[in-house]
Design a protein around this motif. Structure first.
Motif, PDB file in Angstrom:
ATOM      1  N   LEU A 370      -2.064   1.110   7.945  1.00 19.20           N
ATOM      2  CA  LEU A 370      -2.751   2.141   7.169  1.00 19.20           C
ATOM      3  C   LEU A 370      -2.595   3.504   7.812  1.00 19.20           C
ATOM      4  O   LEU A 370      -2.427   4.525   7.120  1.00 19.20           O
ATOM      5  CB  LEU A 370      -4.228   1.795   7.012  1.00 19.20           C
ATOM      6  CG  LEU A 370      -4.546   0.610   6.090  1.00 19.20           C
ATOM      7  CD1 LEU A 370      -6.040   0.297   6.109  1.00 19.20           C
ATOM      8  CD2 LEU A 370      -4.125   0.924   4.645  1.00 19.20           C
ATOM      9  N   GLN A 373       0.844   4.883   7.004  1.00 20.24           N
ATOM     10  CA  GLN A 373       0.886   5.397   5.628  1.00 20.24           C
ATOM     11  C   GLN A 373       0.114   6.709   5.492  1.00 20.24           C
ATOM     12  O   GLN A 373       0.503   7.597   4.727  1.00 20.24           O
ATOM     13  CB  GLN A 373       0.321   4.346   4.679  1.00 20.24           C
ATOM     14  CG  GLN A 373       1.183   3.107   4.561  1.00 20.24           C
ATOM     15  CD  GLN A 373       0.569   2.075   3.629  1.00 20.24           C
ATOM     16  OE1 GLN A 373      -0.533   2.291   3.106  1.00 20.24           O
ATOM     17  NE2 GLN A 373       1.258   0.944   3.471  1.00 20.24           N
ATOM     18  N   GLU A 374      -0.974   6.843   6.312  1.00 22.44           N
ATOM     19  CA  GLU A 374      -1.756   8.082   6.262  1.00 22.44           C
ATOM     20  C   GLU A 374      -0.936   9.244   6.805  1.00 22.44           C
ATOM     21  O   GLU A 374      -1.013  10.367   6.292  1.00 22.44           O
ATOM     22  CB  GLU A 374      -3.033   7.906   7.076  1.00 22.44           C
ATOM     23  CG  GLU A 374      -3.947   9.133   7.012  1.00 22.44           C
ATOM     24  CD  GLU A 374      -5.210   8.913   7.808  1.00 22.44           C
ATOM     25  OE1 GLU A 374      -6.069   9.814   7.812  1.00 22.44           O
ATOM     26  OE2 GLU A 374      -5.350   7.830   8.414  1.00 22.44           O
ATOM     27  N   ARG A 376       2.373   9.532   6.682  1.00 24.47           N
ATOM     28  CA  ARG A 376       3.442   9.855   5.722  1.00 24.47           C
ATOM     29  C   ARG A 376       2.930  10.486   4.416  1.00 24.47           C
ATOM     30  O   ARG A 376       3.678  11.086   3.676  1.00 24.47           O
ATOM     31  CB  ARG A 376       4.247   8.597   5.389  1.00 24.47           C
ATOM     32  CG  ARG A 376       5.057   8.067   6.547  1.00 24.47           C
ATOM     33  CD  ARG A 376       6.065   7.029   6.059  1.00 24.47           C
ATOM     34  NE  ARG A 376       5.445   5.914   5.384  1.00 24.47           N
ATOM     35  CZ  ARG A 376       5.035   4.807   6.007  1.00 24.47           C
ATOM     36  NH1 ARG A 376       5.178   4.704   7.321  1.00 24.47           N
ATOM     37  NH2 ARG A 376       4.483   3.817   5.340  1.00 24.47           N
ATOM     38  N   LEU A 377       1.617  10.324   4.150  1.00 26.64           N
ATOM     39  CA  LEU A 377       1.073  10.795   2.880  1.00 26.64           C
ATOM     40  C   LEU A 377       1.183  12.302   2.697  1.00 26.64           C
ATOM     41  O   LEU A 377       1.595  12.771   1.625  1.00 26.64           O
ATOM     42  CB  LEU A 377      -0.385  10.328   2.746  1.00 26.64           C
ATOM     43  CG  LEU A 377      -1.090  10.687   1.431  1.00 26.64           C
ATOM     44  CD1 LEU A 377      -0.357  10.056   0.254  1.00 26.64           C
ATOM     45  CD2 LEU A 377      -2.550  10.218   1.437  1.00 26.64           C
TER      46      LEU A 377
END
Length: 515
Positions: A370, A373-374, A376-377
């Motif tokens: 997670l 992904q945070e 890359r967001l």
């Protein structure tokens, strides 16, 4: 004696051949300077020079005739072998062959019999070529968009055609003005038919869908231009359907045989050309009504068929009763089965080697995923925002151009609306005053012709119980009536005549005398 004869012969003047031929020529031309000769045309020769050579003959003699090239093109009647004509010209000689001949300037048929003979001969010749065959004739278009009319523009024929077309089905009409009699008739009619056929379908002048060749009635000589071979061939070769309306119903010309349809009168040709718009509208309405009625009847038949099939299927409950019974049977077995399934799942879960360390490791892996992904967001959001901004920048000029076009169109529509408003105001100002003046004139005429103006001149109107009273006897019998003056009515009653004493009879007089 022989010496005397020889001396006389030697004293006679000697002529040359040319002198004799010239003297004969002058004598003949002086005596017969211009003549009209009636006879039957015999041999006809048309050499490449353009001159016409033919013979004029009767039962006892024959005269050679010639028409030079320049005059041959202006002849109102072309010479044909076997017809009787009246040839006008001058007699002269041809010294080269020691013969005399008639130089013809004009040829006219010798009466209606010759014209009819020429017409019948020409009709048979053209019919033998197949120009009058029914297989060549084309059907007329049901509703032509453009109609070409070949006729005189100043006669009553074109007005009758336009009036009938306007009454039946208004359509566009192209008029090709031609001469309908005389020497110019045949070449002009031929050129008009071929000219309509030569028009391009997508040109500035629309190509007619139908051609009408029309002329009013007349004598055989007046209609002769429509019997010429050039006119007949042009009508037969026309790719556009053609209606012939030449003369009255009893008149027949050769173009009638070559045309696709013959009309007895020009007005009848207009009736053949277009249908009646009111009848088409009525037929369309009738077809629409029949279509609605047919669809309603078809729907009703299908509904009735569905109801009949539904009665054959039986009750719907009969189909669901077995399923409902099976559901009740399985519902009783559902609760024990669910409890057994839950127990088996609990036992399987208890047998798994789960520990607290394994759960923590799993949670740690999920947290790291997670967090990646945070990170890359924001980059992904920035790329998405950049693409949207570029797309918006590409659409902005197009939106501006579309807005400019809409503003220009709005301005154009506003200008057109202003022009229409100005025209409407001008039309109202132009139309209303004449209409108002006409209405005032009609009202003044009504007042002048009404009986109220007559009452002002000292007259009166007597009204009875059942209407106007116009006789004294009728007034005497009416129980009451009213007299109308120009400023009102007054009641009146007929005067009752005094009672007359009864007349004495003859017997009463006699008795009185006795006493």
């Amino acid at each position: 004696m022989d010496l005397i004869d020889d001396a006389a012969a030697s004293n006679a003047h000697e002529f040359t051949v040319s002198e004799i031929s010239g003297a004969i020529k002058r004598t003949l031309e002086d005596q017969f300077g211009r003549v009209r000769v009636r006879g039957e045309i015999g041999r006809v020769s048309r050499p490449s020079s353009g001159h016409l050579y033919f013979d004029l003959k009767d039962e006892r003699a024959c005269i050679a005739a010639v028409t030079w090239k320049g005059q041959a093109a202006r002849l109102s009647t072309r010479p044909e072998e076997g017809i009787e004509v009246i040839a006008t010209g001058r007699l002269t000689t041809f010294p080269g062959q020691s013969k005399y001949q008639l130089i013809v300037d004009e040829i006219e048929p010798a009466g209606a019999g010759a014209l009819m003979m020429m017409l019948e001969k020409r009709r048979k010749a053209l019919a033998a070529e197949g120009l009058f065959d029914e297989s060549r004739k084309r059907p007329l278009p049901f509703l032509p968009r453009v109609i070409g009319v070949v006729t005189s523009p100043s006669g009553a024929v074109i007005r009758d055609i336009l009036h009938r077309l306007r009454d039946r089905f208004p359509t566009r009409v192209l008029i090709w003005p031609v001469a309908v009699q005389g020497q110019d008739c045949a070449p002009q009619v031929t050129a008009a038919i071929r000219g309509f056929n030569a028009l391009p379908e997508t040109g500035a002048i629309p190509r007619p869908d139908l051609i009408i060749v029309a002329r009013g009635g007349g004598s055989l000589e007046d209609l002769w231009g429509f019997n010429e071979e050039s006119v007949v061939r042009a009508a037969a070769e026309s790719a556009i359907p053609l209606i012939s309306a030449v003369g009255h119903e009893t008149d027949t010309t050769l173009i009638d045989f070559a045309s696709d349809r013959r009309a007895p009168t020009p007005t009848a040709a207009a009736e053949m050309a277009v249908p009646v718009r009111a009848e088409l509208a009525a037929r369309l309405g009738e077809c629409g009504t029949r279509m609605i009625r047919a669809s309603q009847q078809a729907r009703q038949r299908r509904q009735q068929r569905l109801a009949d099939l539904g009665r054959a299927l039986g009750r719907p409950q009969a189909l669901t009763d077995p399923a409902r019974q099976r559901f009740d049977l399985f519902a009783e077995r559902l609760e024990p089965a669910l409890r057994a399934f839950t127990r088996r799942c609990r036992d399987r879960l208890g047998a798994l080697p789960l520990s607290l360390a394994a759960l923590r490791a799993h949670l740690r892996n999920r947290r790291e995923a997670l967090q990646g992904q945070e990170r890359r967001l924001p980059l992904g959001l920035a790329r998405l925002a950049r693409r949207k901004a570029e797309r918006l920048a590409d659409l902005a000029p197009r939106l501006e151009r579309a807005g400019a076009r809409m503003r220009a169109r709005s301005t154009s529509d506003r200008d057109q609306l202003d022009r229409l408003d100005t025209r409407l105001t001008a039309a109202g100002a132009r139309i209303l005053p004449p209409r108002r003046d006409g209405l005032d004139r009609l009202d003044r005429l009504r007042q002048t012709l009404g009986y109220t103006e007559t009452l002002k001149r000292g007259f009166a109107v007597v009204h009875g119980p059942s209407g106007l009273i116009t006789a004294a006897a009728e007034a005497a019998q009416a129980p009451r009536f009213e007299i109308e003056f120009h400023d009102g009515r007054i009641p009146a009653r007929p005067e009752t005549p005094p009672a007359r004493p009864p007349r004495k009879t003859r017997e009463a007089k006699g008795q009185k005398s006795l006493f």
